[in-house]
Design an enzyme around this catalytic site. Sequence first.
Site, short mmCIF file in Angstrom:
data_model
loop_
_atom_site.label_atom_id
_atom_site.label_comp_id
_atom_site.label_asym_id
_atom_site.label_seq_id
_atom_site.Cartn_x
_atom_site.Cartn_y
_atom_site.Cartn_z
N CYS A 190 -20.88 0.61 -8.89
CA CYS A 190 -20.91 1.94 -9.52
C CYS A 190 -20.78 1.84 -11.04
O CYS A 190 -20.96 2.84 -11.73
CB CYS A 190 -19.81 2.84 -8.95
N ASP A 194 0.86 -1.19 0.00
CA ASP A 194 0.00 0.00 0.00
C ASP A 194 0.89 1.23 0.00
O ASP A 194 2.09 1.13 0.32
CB ASP A 194 -0.92 0.00 1.25
N GLU A 210 -14.94 8.75 4.09
CA GLU A 210 -15.79 7.72 4.69
C GLU A 210 -17.06 7.54 3.87
O GLU A 210 -17.55 8.46 3.25
CB GLU A 210 -16.12 8.06 6.15
N LYS A 211 -17.61 6.32 3.91
CA LYS A 211 -18.84 6.03 3.18
C LYS A 211 -20.03 6.16 4.13
O LYS A 211 -19.85 6.31 5.34
CB LYS A 211 -18.76 4.64 2.57
N LYS A 223 -13.69 1.88 -13.16
CA LYS A 223 -13.82 0.45 -12.80
C LYS A 223 -14.18 -0.38 -14.04
O LYS A 223 -13.65 -1.47 -14.23
CB LYS A 223 -14.90 0.26 -11.72
N ASN A 259 -21.88 -1.47 -1.48
CA ASN A 259 -21.29 -0.72 -0.36
C ASN A 259 -20.88 -1.69 0.73
O ASN A 259 -21.69 -2.50 1.18
CB ASN A 259 -22.32 0.22 0.25
N TYR A 306 -15.74 7.33 -11.16
CA TYR A 306 -15.23 6.15 -10.43
C TYR A 306 -15.76 4.87 -11.10
O TYR A 306 -15.02 3.90 -11.32
CB TYR A 306 -15.69 6.26 -8.98
N LYS A 337 -21.91 10.22 13.09
CA LYS A 337 -22.82 11.32 13.46
C LYS A 337 -23.72 10.92 14.62
O LYS A 337 -23.98 11.73 15.51
CB LYS A 337 -23.67 11.71 12.24
#
Length: 321
Positions: A122, A33, A190-191, A152, A177, A148, A199
């Site tokens: 997506c 990575d 973040e998703k 892909k 997801n 995106y 939150k």
Amino acid sequence: MTKTALVCGAGGFIGGHLVRKLKAEGYWVRGVDIKEHEFMPSAADEFLLLDLREEPNCQAALRLGDGTFDEVYQLAADMGGMGFIHTAECEIMHNSALINIHMIHNAAQMGVPRYFFSSSVCVYRDMKPGEPEMTEAEAIPANPDNEYGWEKLYAERMAMAYARHHDIKVRIARFQNCYGPYGTWRGGREKAPAAICRKVAEAEDGGTIEVWGDGTAIRSYTYVDDMIDGIYLLMHSDLEGAVNIGCPQYVTVDELVATVAEVAGKRIHIRHVEGPVGVQSRNFSNERIYSLGWRARYYLKDGIARTYPWIEEQVRAARGG
Ligand code: NAD
């Protein structure tokens, strides 16, 4: 002989979990990575910090002694939730395409027998609520909602072209997801599930949280352990072409908030605000991955029950207590 695996994107959410699965299955694993994992120490036998946009780095990642790996899992991507996807269009198309171009080309040249590519739902066009399930083949004619998805799709086709012309077996999953502990939960990448958990964790009982859009967008959310099982099964199967992997439970964004609030044991009000939402609806066939015996073990409430406590702990630690 111990099997060897290379995991690209091992410093990320799904890659980090995948390394653990492969170790548990007895593999010798190299993780690669551009950064270390933020939330857990890598379980890989070896972890290399490399920028995979550079071709020599892809070659270094793939080289093992005089040869290469039995299996390569390519999950590295410039990636984030809707906020990121709609702002960083050039970065996504440039960086992820470079990684994918160099990785599949060099894996094929170096004789990697099996190659996994992490694609996304997506790649599909937007859908209307109530539309029948879409199969993998219906990604064409293509009209992804964001760049995106286009990247892909290109990377999928490139990997399949290499599989046709070289001695390399390619397996492609289109992830819905994915969520779970040890994933990005703040900072803009973040998703939705992680953002809503954060939150709610930050809100008082009876408080109000802001949610992008009108709350009606329909999605399915797949718990990371299920996704990892799907990746592993698919990689060792004979299934060619793209394969959807996703929990068959579809919910609105407001239902996602209600599930998180229930798990948190808080009464939460929602204020809908302007923000990038993405497509209106999703409904995908899982028949191909079901044919391998895969089933989602965690529906939304069970997965959130395993995710929320971790994010709540991060929120508490960030507040200094
Ligand atoms: P993530 O961002 O946590 O992991 C991606 C990793 O790729 C990161 O650790 C990042 O540092 C690394 N990376 C980026 N650029 C790099 C570079 N130049 N060189 C080396 N490494 C680089 O994302 P994730 O959620 O773990 O996703 C993994 C894969 O699954 C990605 O390809 C993503 O597009 C795909 N996917 C994820 C989801 C989801 O819901 N999480 C859904 C569909 C598809």
